[in-house]
Design a protein around this motif. Sequence first.
Motif, PDB file in Angstrom:
ATOM      1  N   GLU A 119     -64.527  13.830 -43.384  1.00 22.67           N
ATOM      2  CA  GLU A 119     -64.550  11.617 -43.088  1.00 22.67           C
ATOM      3  C   GLU A 119     -64.010  11.487 -41.177  1.00 22.67           C
ATOM      4  O   GLU A 119     -64.982  11.055 -40.911  1.00 22.67           O
ATOM      5  CB  GLU A 119     -63.487  11.424 -43.756  1.00 22.67           C
ATOM      6  CG  GLU A 119     -63.025   9.747 -43.848  1.00 22.67           C
ATOM      7  CD  GLU A 119     -61.780   9.629 -44.250  1.00 22.67           C
ATOM      8  OE1 GLU A 119     -61.696   7.825 -44.029  1.00 22.67           O
ATOM      9  OE2 GLU A 119     -61.468  10.127 -44.624  1.00 22.67           O
ATOM     10  N   GLU A 120     -63.518  12.609 -40.657  1.00 15.22           N
ATOM     11  CA  GLU A 120     -63.218  12.165 -39.392  1.00 15.22           C
ATOM     12  C   GLU A 120     -64.216  12.629 -38.498  1.00 15.22           C
ATOM     13  O   GLU A 120     -64.460  12.366 -37.621  1.00 15.22           O
ATOM     14  CB  GLU A 120     -62.199  13.421 -39.375  1.00 15.22           C
ATOM     15  CG  GLU A 120     -60.248  12.660 -39.642  1.00 15.22           C
ATOM     16  CD  GLU A 120     -59.611  13.997 -39.445  1.00 15.22           C
ATOM     17  OE1 GLU A 120     -58.301  13.476 -40.149  1.00 15.22           O
ATOM     18  OE2 GLU A 120     -59.701  15.389 -39.928  1.00 15.22           O
ATOM     19  N   LEU A 140     -61.293  19.149 -37.815  1.00 11.94           N
ATOM     20  CA  LEU A 140     -62.187  17.220 -38.326  1.00 11.94           C
ATOM     21  C   LEU A 140     -62.543  17.948 -40.013  1.00 11.94           C
ATOM     22  O   LEU A 140     -62.870  18.836 -40.646  1.00 11.94           O
ATOM     23  CB  LEU A 140     -63.129  17.135 -37.335  1.00 11.94           C
ATOM     24  CG  LEU A 140     -62.963  16.716 -35.855  1.00 11.94           C
ATOM     25  CD1 LEU A 140     -64.117  16.221 -35.252  1.00 11.94           C
ATOM     26  CD2 LEU A 140     -61.983  15.738 -36.191  1.00 11.94           C
ATOM     27  N   ASN A 141     -61.963  17.231 -40.549  1.00 11.53           N
ATOM     28  CA  ASN A 141     -62.236  17.061 -42.201  1.00 11.53           C
ATOM     29  C   ASN A 141     -63.553  15.959 -41.796  1.00 11.53           C
ATOM     30  O   ASN A 141     -64.003  15.980 -41.198  1.00 11.53           O
ATOM     31  CB  ASN A 141     -61.566  16.453 -43.491  1.00 11.53           C
ATOM     32  CG  ASN A 141     -61.055  14.936 -42.798  1.00 11.53           C
ATOM     33  OD1 ASN A 141     -61.562  14.262 -42.350  1.00 11.53           O
ATOM     34  ND2 ASN A 141     -59.777  15.107 -43.502  1.00 11.53           N
ATOM     35  N   ASP A 166     -67.096  12.356 -39.712  1.00  9.26           N
ATOM     36  CA  ASP A 166     -68.114  11.311 -40.022  1.00  9.26           C
ATOM     37  C   ASP A 166     -68.137   9.866 -38.425  1.00  9.26           C
ATOM     38  O   ASP A 166     -68.844   9.670 -37.928  1.00  9.26           O
ATOM     39  CB  ASP A 166     -68.510  10.524 -41.217  1.00  9.26           C
ATOM     40  CG  ASP A 166     -69.556  11.588 -41.887  1.00  9.26           C
ATOM     41  OD1 ASP A 166     -69.679  12.675 -41.645  1.00  9.26           O
ATOM     42  OD2 ASP A 166     -69.085  11.374 -43.655  1.00  9.26           O
ATOM     43  N   ALA A 167     -66.884   9.676 -38.122  1.00 10.92           N
ATOM     44  CA  ALA A 167     -66.363   9.002 -37.552  1.00 10.92           C
ATOM     45  C   ALA A 167     -66.440   9.701 -36.242  1.00 10.92           C
ATOM     46  O   ALA A 167     -67.027   8.599 -35.508  1.00 10.92           O
ATOM     47  CB  ALA A 167     -64.979   8.549 -38.343  1.00 10.92           C
ATOM     48  N   LEU A 168     -65.940  10.828 -35.726  1.00  7.79           N
ATOM     49  CA  LEU A 168     -66.585  11.103 -34.258  1.00  7.79           C
ATOM     50  C   LEU A 168     -67.751  10.987 -34.040  1.00  7.79           C
ATOM     51  O   LEU A 168     -68.620  10.363 -33.065  1.00  7.79           O
ATOM     52  CB  LEU A 168     -65.986  12.221 -33.956  1.00  7.79           C
ATOM     53  CG  LEU A 168     -66.035  13.229 -32.444  1.00  7.79           C
ATOM     54  CD1 LEU A 168     -65.165  12.203 -31.852  1.00  7.79           C
ATOM     55  CD2 LEU A 168     -66.069  14.110 -32.720  1.00  7.79           C
ATOM     56  N   GLU A 174     -65.940  20.378 -43.600  1.00  5.93           N
ATOM     57  CA  GLU A 174     -64.908  20.550 -42.393  1.00  5.93           C
ATOM     58  C   GLU A 174     -65.089  21.363 -41.332  1.00  5.93           C
ATOM     59  O   GLU A 174     -66.230  22.547 -41.565  1.00  5.93           O
ATOM     60  CB  GLU A 174     -63.225  21.758 -42.829  1.00  5.93           C
ATOM     61  CG  GLU A 174     -62.388  20.754 -43.732  1.00  5.93           C
ATOM     62  CD  GLU A 174     -61.331  21.558 -43.914  1.00  5.93           C
ATOM     63  OE1 GLU A 174     -60.012  20.668 -43.852  1.00  5.93           O
ATOM     64  OE2 GLU A 174     -61.477  22.576 -43.588  1.00  5.93           O
TER      65      GLU A 174
END
Length: 159
Positions: free
Chosen positions: A57-58, A54-55, A60-62, A34
């Motif tokens: 996955e979040e 953010l976890n 990585d998206a950012l 995280e």
Amino acid sequence: MDVNEVLLPGVGLRYEFTTHAGDRIGVVARRTGEFEVVGYVGGDLDEGRPLFRLNEEEADALAQILGAPRIAERFADLTREVPGLSTEPVRVTPGSPYVDRPLGHTRARTRTGASVVAIVRGEDVIASPGPDQVLRSGDVLVVVGTQDGIAGVTRIIRG
């Protein structure tokens, strides 16, 4: 810009930097995967105020949202100097027939004349990827070529 890295025993790493506006920002990368983004009150590094968490996955998206356009911008600066040459990001979507297959299987350069000059994968940039580089869902390909060539690579990657 200077980014300071601080080891947080048992927690992970904290990255700190000062924005152009003078705000001090920290990103705590926890061992759990995280991330926490914090702002500092008056520059005091002991008074971090959590802004958001953010976890993995979040995060990585950012990173993709922030990273891919910056790389494309740098190539765009170059292509402004060469008439007819463009650069654009092309995302590898989950439905692409090339997910988990090597870049060389696309035969993109041979088929379109456009070149994949980098792959942005999360926070990582794979510069000058070879034909054996395996594509992953979510990768952003930085493609340089003519508009027609780039459009052709987009069609190939989308299937």
